[in-house]
Every structure is written in C-alpha cells, then in structure tokens.
Enzyme design. Structure first.
Site, PDB file in Angstrom:
ATOM      1  N   ASP A   1     -38.534 -56.529  -6.489  1.00 41.97           N
ATOM      2  CA  ASP A   1     -37.830 -55.247  -6.595  1.00 41.97           C
ATOM      3  C   ASP A   1     -38.600 -54.097  -5.968  1.00 41.97           C
ATOM      4  OD1 ASP A   1     -35.594 -53.609  -7.674  1.00 41.97           O
ATOM      5  OD2 ASP A   1     -37.261 -52.633  -8.685  1.00 41.97           O
TER       6      ASP A   1
ATOM      7  N   HIS B   1     -29.572 -53.577 -10.171  1.00 42.84           N
ATOM      8  CA  HIS B   1     -28.920 -52.289  -9.906  1.00 42.84           C
ATOM      9  C   HIS B   1     -27.740 -52.325  -8.923  1.00 42.84           C
ATOM     10  CE1 HIS B   1     -31.847 -52.509  -6.662  1.00 42.84           C
ATOM     11  NE2 HIS B   1     -32.845 -52.102  -7.413  1.00 42.84           N
TER      12      HIS B   1
ATOM     13  N   ASP C   1     -33.704 -49.244 -14.743  1.00 37.93           N
ATOM     14  CA  ASP C   1     -34.436 -49.008 -13.494  1.00 37.93           C
ATOM     15  C   ASP C   1     -35.302 -47.755 -13.637  1.00 37.93           C
ATOM     16  OD1 ASP C   1     -35.469 -49.274 -10.989  1.00 37.93           O
ATOM     17  OD2 ASP C   1     -33.616 -48.829  -9.898  1.00 37.93           O
TER      18      ASP C   1
ATOM     19  N   ASN D   1     -32.907 -45.378  -5.297  1.00 40.95           N
ATOM     20  CA  ASN D   1     -32.584 -46.529  -4.459  1.00 40.95           C
ATOM     21  C   ASN D   1     -32.091 -47.668  -5.346  1.00 40.95           C
ATOM     22  OD1 ASN D   1     -32.396 -48.467  -2.522  1.00 40.95           O
ATOM     23  ND2 ASN D   1     -34.524 -48.388  -1.884  1.00 40.95           N
TER      24      ASN D   1
END
Lengths: 331, 451, 215
Positions: B169, B249, B333, B306
């Site tokens: 990630d 995400h 996130d 992002n």
C-alpha cells in the site's frame, strides 16, 4: 476594486473587468507622455517573487510598478529550493516581516499564490501559477482585443494548442466568456483538459449562483472544444496560438512537431478562413514555424507586439486599483 | 479523559449497563448489559429476571443509558508510521488515536522505514504495540521486498510472524506477473493480498480526480480509470489463482461495478472503502465553507489523498456498494502527516488524511442522512472487517475478546485536530461538526479511552 | 437630502463670467497664439471647451483643449487609497513651450491645482502655466492663486459650492449648498456638482449597516 488579491479571473464580474480596462486606458495614456512616471504608489513596496524564470512578465511588472513610483524589489528563487515546498511558507513569512505592500508571484505549482495570499496582509497578484491561471496575461489580451474590436459580445475567440498545460488559456477562458464572447478551444485531444467545457459552467455557477451575472449573455458565455483547426477558424474574431512545449512529445501527447504544426500551426490559409480583420495573438515566447508561421506572427493582423505594450498598462492599472486599500477580500 | 492499559495484569470485571447493544454478528440490537471478565466477553443480556446482569464482586460499572454499545471497531487499513516516520505518528500515538476513535483493533500498513518485509520488522511492531498497550495492532506485511514491486517478500515467514495480510500500500503492484505470483503464493498461508490499485502510468503526476474541477484548478488529474484497470486486472488474476484479493480504498463507481460482477462469478475478493470516499467529493479542492467560521481555502492540501476524492456519483455508488455488501467494510486509511508535509503547494504536499478519530462520525453522518441504518453502519466497522482478515473480535459473542466501543450517536462535536491524539492533524474536516462521538473504548476488558 | 441651496450664478451669470475670463486671457496673452487650455476632470473640461469656443468666436483662432485627470497626482492617495474613478487624460499637442491655462470649476484648498501642475509637467515643460476658475471660494491650504476668476465667493468650511454645467448636469448654475445640521445625509449620495471637502473626489463613505438613509 473591492478585493485584496488577484489570483484568478473566475471571480471577476464584467463590471470589474470593465473597471480594469478603463483604468488601463488611462495608464496607456500615461505611457504616451514624455515623462511616464506618475506618483500614486509613492512609498509603496512591490516585491516581484518569481519562482520560475520569466523575463517578460517580470520586467513588465517591474516597469509597471516603477511607472507608478513604487519601490520594486525582485526576489528570485531557484527551482530546487521550491521542490520541497517549505520555502514557500518561509518566503511568505519573510515577505510579511519585510512589510511588502504588494507581492507579484510566479510559481510553478497551481494554487501556490492562494497559500501565500491567505497568510499575507499584502495584496498578492498571481503572475502565473502552474497550469492554473495567469490573470494579467488574460487581462492584457482582453484589453488588446477590446481596443481593436470594441465589444466582446458574441465574438468568437479561438485558443489553439496545448490548453492542458496552459494557464494563459484558462485565464483567457474566464476573461472572454465573462465579457460575453464564445471561446473555442482547438488542439489535439491529448492536450485538451478532460471536462473543460463543464468546468467553466460549473465554476461560474459556483461563483455566481444560478443567475448569470449582468451583462453576460448565457448562450455566448460558453466554451466549446473542436479538434479541427480549419473548422474552428471559420467566423473567428480572434485566433490565439499557444506555445507548444517540445518536451510534451516525450509524454506521447503528440507524435511530432511536424505533425503538430501541420494540424495546429496557425498559417496564412487558416487566418484567411477567419473573419475579415480577425486578430492574431500569441502570449509569447513563440516557436515560429511550429505553432505560428512567421508571416502570420508579423503579418497585418497580428497584435502580438501590442500585447506586450498593453501588458505594462494593464499591470499598472491592476497595481493602482489594488493599492486602493479597500481590503475587501475576494472569496 | 483516561487512557488505560490493555496489557495490565489483573483485570477487574467491567459491567456496561443499559446501553443499546448492537452486535450485528449475533443479530442483536437491544437494550442490554454487557459483562466483561478476564479480558473476554462474559455475558450479554438482561439477566434471568430481565432486570439486568448482576455486577460481580469488585466490578466497575459503566452506565451506558442512551449510548450505543458495539464490539470494538476494527480497522483494516491504518498507517502507524513507526518505524521510520515517528514525526508523523508512532505506534503509541496512533493506537491512542485509534481508541479515541473507537477502534480497538488496527491493521497497520508496511510502508514504514524499514518496510515491514521481514519477520523482525513485523515483530518490532507487535512488541512496540504490546508495550504501548492501547489497542490491538495487526501488522500487514509487504508483498514485495522494499515494496519495490519486483521480488516477493518472504510471505510465509511474515505470516508466521503474525502478518495478517500482505500489501505494498502506498504503491501499486504494477507488474501483472508479480501480482499473479503474489496471489498464488499467498495460497500457502491463506492470507489476503491487499492491492493499492493505481496504474501509475495513468495517474502519473495526478494530485486530484481528473475532471472539470481539476481542469478548472489547473491541477494534474488522477483518472478513475487508473484504479479501475488495476482492479479489473487483479480480479482476473484472483479468478485465475483462486487466491484472496482485497481491494484497498475503493474510490469509484466503476470499481464497485467491477467488484459486483466478480463477486457474481464467485471470485474470492473483498474490498474496503474509506470514510472520505463515502462522504467527501473533489469539490472540496476548490475550497469549501463548512460553516460561517470554518472553511477550506482553495488548494488546501488537507483535501489531497490517494486515491483522490471523487464525485457525488462515486460517493453514492460507494455507499450503495457498502450497503449491498459488494464493499465489505469501512477502513480508515488513517494517513497522518506533519504540518510541513501539508502546508505547501498542492502538487508537492503529501497524500493522506488522519482519519481514526473522525471515521465513526463520518460513517454516522450517512446514518443521520438515512443512507445506512445504524446496525449496517456498525457491521461495516466491526464484524465485516474482522471477517475479511479473519481477525478475532468484531463481535460480542461470549468468549470473544473484551473489546467494546460506547458512543453517543447524537452528540454533536466540532472537529478540532488540535485535540487529536494522533500526531497527524491533517483532515479537511477541521472546523466541521460531526454528530456521533465515542465516549468509552474498552480493549481487553480495560477502559482504554474515556471521554 | 435636506439641504438648502442659495443661487450664486444662474446660466446667464455663468455665461457672462466665462466671457469675461476669455477676454482676460486674450488680453493678458495679447492674442491666442501658443495657448493651450487644459480642463481638469470633470467639470473643468466643458468649461475649457467653452472658453475655447469663446476665444474662437472673438479671435477666430482654434485653441487646443486638453483634458487632465489629476487623480494619480493627488497627495491624499496614501491616506484615502487609490480611486477607481480614474479617467483617461489627453493632450492634443506637445505642451513644451506652450502657454497652458488650467481650467477648473472651483478653487478651494489648492490641492487639486497642485496635482494638476504636476500632471501637466509630465507632458513636458510649458513656457507658462496659468489658472482659470469659475468660482474661488477661499480656504487655501497651499500657496496657490488663480489668474482668472469668474466669481469670488466667501464661504464657510461647512458649506459646499455646486457648479453645474449643461454638458454634465443638464443646466448651468452655481449654488451654495448649506447642509441642515439636523438632517442625516444618506452616505455616498449627493446632489450633482456638489463639491465635497476635496474637489472631484467621489464619495468614498463607508456604508454602515442599519444607518438611516441606507437605500
């Protein structure tokens, strides 16, 4: 003018644009006098803060400030110190401490002048930020067209080339559509920003609400995209070529300068398709023979040199109007 | 407020009285008492006479009348930044933020320095988290060495050390063959491969959603297709390998469609969505007034994340996907950054939002707007995420870890990042009012947070 | 607005005053040779044009008329801010070696004339600069006097002199405006041609919400 800063033209009403134009007329008359210096900004300090090389814009602002009797200081910054970003905040603090009255800022990143303007009590004029805006260039373009053609209402302005990376194009879209002109963007699809047609309508709705601002005819205040320059030139009142950066070829945005020039170069034949007496413009610096042919650039319909001269008058007007200290902050 | 310790030796029993207990795993939504004993859930109910459970000797009692009592919230996607970026967050500050936001379990991402691509690094995180003793921390190991996307990390060893999943990630595994091999290899240890779906050749330089707003602001666009092409590819690879793909995400309507189709044909895929992609849109980048006194100026890098904030159509599709179950869960996130990382030009600023302490409030806003019901909302942050990585917790079944969150769903509060426990103050919600706030968080039977 | 106006000159009075000034200019300069009339914006401009027409009538010589906007030369820009009412100036010819007559409606503190002197000098070096005004109301703050005066009018500081000209206001007249102290004037609203404390300044009063008279 009831604003502290000039960061973009998206929040300028037609009335405000008129005000700048009329003041610029008065400034142009000043420039025709034997003694070109007038005293309204005596005792004011203007800091030219250029984070990106640009001789012509910097010199134009410098002359404008000096003609108004301001003290003009130039601050240059190398690109490398900007990369990290911290320096912008530092520079802002320094400018505040030095007591600059006005800051003229050129920056490689979109939005940087907003960051500075919100920290500084001084007026901030955006002299170009990334791909975003170059309001004084658009104002001088508008001034030049108005000077030659009169009213912008219903005029067709064609902006040609790399719109995606062009702050000049973005600001000109606002300036011309607000004055009632129709703007046609013409370039390779790879260099037209996605969603630009709705962007303008949405931005205008966001700024002015659903009612359209006074003096603007809804049907004219539009942006259209066209990929065929020959068609775009038909019935045009203004043809504005943008500078093509040769580096873009590397990003596969267009195959070659040769093909670009063939499809989107402003040639005599294409100018002939426009209305009789249509104006040819270019924000400079030009790649002659690529986006504009020399015979067009220096031809009878070209107002490219006038753009430069008018630039000083328009910048004087803006500096003068912002010095009013009305302090009304643009939202 | 009091921050307790989840790892202290003797634990007194804890009785949580009279709250509205929502335990979606057991289909429970009723006023009841919850008794926690020996670090586990002992009993949930009203007692044989319906007048409530009896507090054992020496038990602490919390009056939860008017509060919602749920299993401790579970986050599958947290950046704790330690080791390496302790100026942004530490395991301690991050877990304090977690419990302040109601999360008792967090899965931390391996994009640290060094990368969590060795057993030693995984164990360092576990050790440090135990020492901090605030919340449960489940490390996620890197897919590839150094997260460079080329050679596989020692996935089996990482799993043995305690990695609950694998992810690069922050970066996408761009190479299709590497991704295929990672999925295949993950079958040995039966752990999910978590993809940050971003075709960097398409998103290159992009800092916000591609579209009219980016066009207007002159900011480089990050097109939705950069996410969707990777999701589409990875779904094919997951189908090919039979391995567990988890999409981190999800941010676009297109991704939701792809997931729906894949699930329909039985692909082993799970997905998460962040609170900001559920509730915020790209319009914030152009500036926004939360109220007369709180605003986001244009180009405020606190909106930079992002994948980027998308459009209203996307938020609607994501909420629908969450409701439908195509998206399994909410994940924060949580991406804390220093002020310096954010107080700069938009293009230069770091991506990320510090989310742990606002996630519950954001998700509850969907409940208040009638887009989710409260039980669904709780499920998306408890049993559903726990099931994705097969984590303990997420339920109040007797014998489950004694992790409980108590919140007042109506309490309105102003988001003031200065009061965050996280070192990251970076949130576009600063100054915004949220409705629904955590009052107690219990980890392992101990009150880890109390407002 | 509640204000009492006392007539000073009617249309005939204005015409007679301008006629006399035109004669005086010709007499003093022994003709119209080398003359340049520079009207100060706004009402000095039509007055200069009328003087030029009268001179043409008397002498058969067309005297060039320039227009001066002196805003940028004002000495109160620092304190009161720049004005957006900036108008274009124009000079029909080179002023160097010309005999310039500045023309304005009212002479008061003298600050406008000082600004005009500086403004005209940015066009070159005239052989001579003179000043013609329709009304001199006194209260000078600078060592400046007019060479040609239509009407000397002793005034109190609180009074205002309104010069109205056909071209701008639709009629020719000069009146003395006396503000009734009891009345509250709507901010920024004033009768045409009324001279506020500084000649030619547009009302820059800040609007106060809820103030009586707010439109």
């Amino acid at each position: 003018m009831r604003r502290k800063d000039v960061l973009d033209l998206d929040d300028f009403s037609a009335e405000e644009l008129h005000e700048v134009m009329e003041t610029a007329e008065a400034m142009r008359e000043v420039l025709s006098r034997p003694i070109k210096r007038v005293p309204p900004l005596r005792g004011k300090t203007i800091v030219n803060c250029f984070y990106e090389a640009s001789t012509r814009t910097r010199v134009s602002f410098e002359l404008a400030g000096k003609n108004l009797s301001a003290d003009v200081v130039n601050v240059g910054a190398s690109g490398s110190s900007v990369e990290k970003g911290e320096s912008l905040v530092d520079t802002t603090r320094t400018l505040q401490a030095l007591g600059a009255d006005m800051v003229v800022m050129r920056h490689p990143h979109a939005g940087a002048p907003y960051l500075v303007a919100r920290e500084l009590s001084a007026a901030v004029i955006n002299a170009g930020d990334g791909w975003h805006a170059h309001p004084t260039q658009a104002l001088l373009d508008l001034f030049t067209v108005r000077d030659r053609l009169g009213s912008l209402e219903g005029r067709k302005v064609v902006i040609i080339g790399d719109v995606l990376h062009s702050r000049v194009a973005r600001s000109n879209i606002w300036a011309f559509t607000t004055m009632g002109a129709q703007v046609v963007l013409c370039g390779p699809p790879t260099l037209i920003p996605a969603g630009i047609e709705t962007a303008v309508a949405e931005g205008r709705r966001r700024r002015w609400g659903d009612g359209i601002q006074s003096g603007v005819q809804k049907e004219h205040a539009a942006v259209k995209v066209q990929y065929d320059l020959d068609k775009a030139c038909q019935d045009a009142d203004v043809l504005m070529a943008l500078r093509i950066q040769k580096e873009r070829q590397a990003g596969a945005l267009f195959p070659s300068l040769r093909e670009y020039s063939r499809l989107y170069g402003l040639t005599q034949e294409r100018v002939a398709r426009a209305k009789f007496g249509a104006l040819v413009m270019h924000p400079g610096p030009m790649n002659e023979g690529i986006e504009i042919m020399p015979e067009v650039a220096y031809g009878a319909q070209s107002v490219i040199e006038e753009q430069v001269t008018n630039g000083v008058a328009v910048r004087m007007a803006l500096l003068y109007l912002l010095a009013g200290g009305h302090g009304g902050r643009a939202v | 407020m009091v921050i307790g310790s989840a790892s202290s030796g003797h634990r007194a029993p804890l009785l949580i009285r009279g709250g509205r207990v929502i335990d979606p795993a057991n289909g429970l939504d009723a006023v009841a008492d919850v008794l926690l004993r020996d670090g586990l859930v002992g009993e949930v109910g009203r007692g044989p006479d319906g007048r409530g459970l009896t507090a054992p000797q020496g038990a602490r009692t919390i009056d939860a009348a008017g509060l919602v009592v749920t299993p401790g919230l579970v986050d599958l996607h947290t950046h704790l930044r330690e080791p390496g970026f302790e100026d942004k967050e530490t395991i301690r500050s991050g877990t304090l933020a977690a419990v302040a936001g109601g999360f008792t379990s967090v899965c931390c991402m391996p994009n640290t320095e060094p990368t969590l691509d060795t057993a030693a690094a995984i164990q360092f995180v576990q050790r440090t988290a135990r020492a901090a003793g605030v919340a449960r921390v489940y490390p996620i190991g890197a897919i590839t060495r150094g997260r460079k996307g080329r050679e596989l990390a020692e996935l089996a060893e990482l799993a043995e050390a305690g990695a609950v999943a694998f992810s690069d990630d922050g970066d996408c595994v761009m190479d299709g063959a590497v991704m295929r091999h990672a999925l295949e290899y993950s079958l040995i240890v039966r752990r999910a491969v978590v993809q940050h779906a971003e075709d960097t050749s398409l998103s290159a330089g992009g800092v916000m959603n591609e579209g009219p707003v980016a066009a207007r602001l002159g900011l480089p666009g990050w097109p939705r297709q950069a996410e969707e092409v990777i999701v589409a590819r990875d779904l094919q690879l997951a189908e090919l390998t039979g391995a567990h793909l988890h999409v981190a995400h999800a941010s676009t309507a297109g991704t939701v469609d792809l997931l729906r189709q894949a699930r329909g044909r039985g692909v082993y895929v799970t997905a998460e969505v962040t609170p900001h992609h559920l509730t915020l849109t790209e319009d914030l980048v152009a500036g926004h007034w939360w109220s007369a006194t709180a605003s986001l100026p244009p180009y405020d890098a606190r909106t930079k994340v992002n994948p980027p904030l998308r459009t209203g159509d996307d938020t609607a599709a994501l909420v629908a996907g969450l409701k439908e179950g195509v998206l399994d869960c909410v994940a924060t996130d949580h991406a804390p950054h220093t002020a310096t990382d954010k107080r700069c030009e938009y293009a230069v600023a770091a991506f990320g939002i510090a989310n742990l302490e606002t996630t519950l409030g954001s998700v509850l806003s969907l409940v208040h707007e009638g887009k989710l019901d409260l039980v669904e909302a709780v499920a998306t942050m408890t049993c559903r995420p726990a099931a994705v990585f097969n984590l303990p917790g997420g339920t109040l079944s007797p014998g489950a870890p004694a992790d409980v969150t108590l919140f007042d769903p109506e309490r309105e509060w102003n988001v003031d990042p200065h009061h965050f426990h996280s070192k990251g103050k970076n949130t576009p919600l600063a100054g915004h009012f949220l409705r629904g706030q955590v009052l107690f968080t219990v980890t392992g039977g101990e009150v880890a947070f109390e407002r | 607005m509640v204000a009492a106006e006392r007539p000073i000159l009617d249309a005939d009075g204005v015409r007679r005053a301008l006629t006399r000034i035109a004669h005086e200019i010709l007499e003093r300069h022994q003709g119209a040779e080398g003359l340049l009339l520079a009207g100060l914006r706004r009402r000095g401009v039509p007055l200069a044009e009328r003087l030029a027409a009268l001179i043409q009538q008397f002498e058969g010589v067309a005297v060039p008329v320039g227009e001066l906007d002196v805003t940028m030369f004002r000495d109160d820009l620092q304190t009161r801010g720049t004005r957006s009412s900036l108008q274009r100036s124009s000079m029909p010819q080179d002023v160097t070696e010309a005999r310039v007559v500045l023309v304005d409606d009212v002479l008061y503190t003298g600050r406008t004339v000082r600004a005009a002197l500086e403004a005209i000098l940015s066009y070159g070096r005239p052989q001579q600069i003179q000043l013609a005004v329709l009304v001199d109301r006194g209260h000078r703050e600078l060592p400046i006097r007019a060479d040609y005066v239509g009407k000397n009018l002793p005034t109190a500081q609180g009074e205002q002199v309104a010069v109205r000209v056909q071209e701008i206001d639709g009629r020719d007249e000069v009146v003395l405006v006396h503000q009734e102290p009891a009345s509250v004037q709507a901010p920024g609203v004033q009768a045409p041609g009324v001279q506020t404390q500084e000649a030619h300044s547009r009302g820059t009063h800040s609007r106060v919400a809820g103030q009586p008279g707010e439109p």
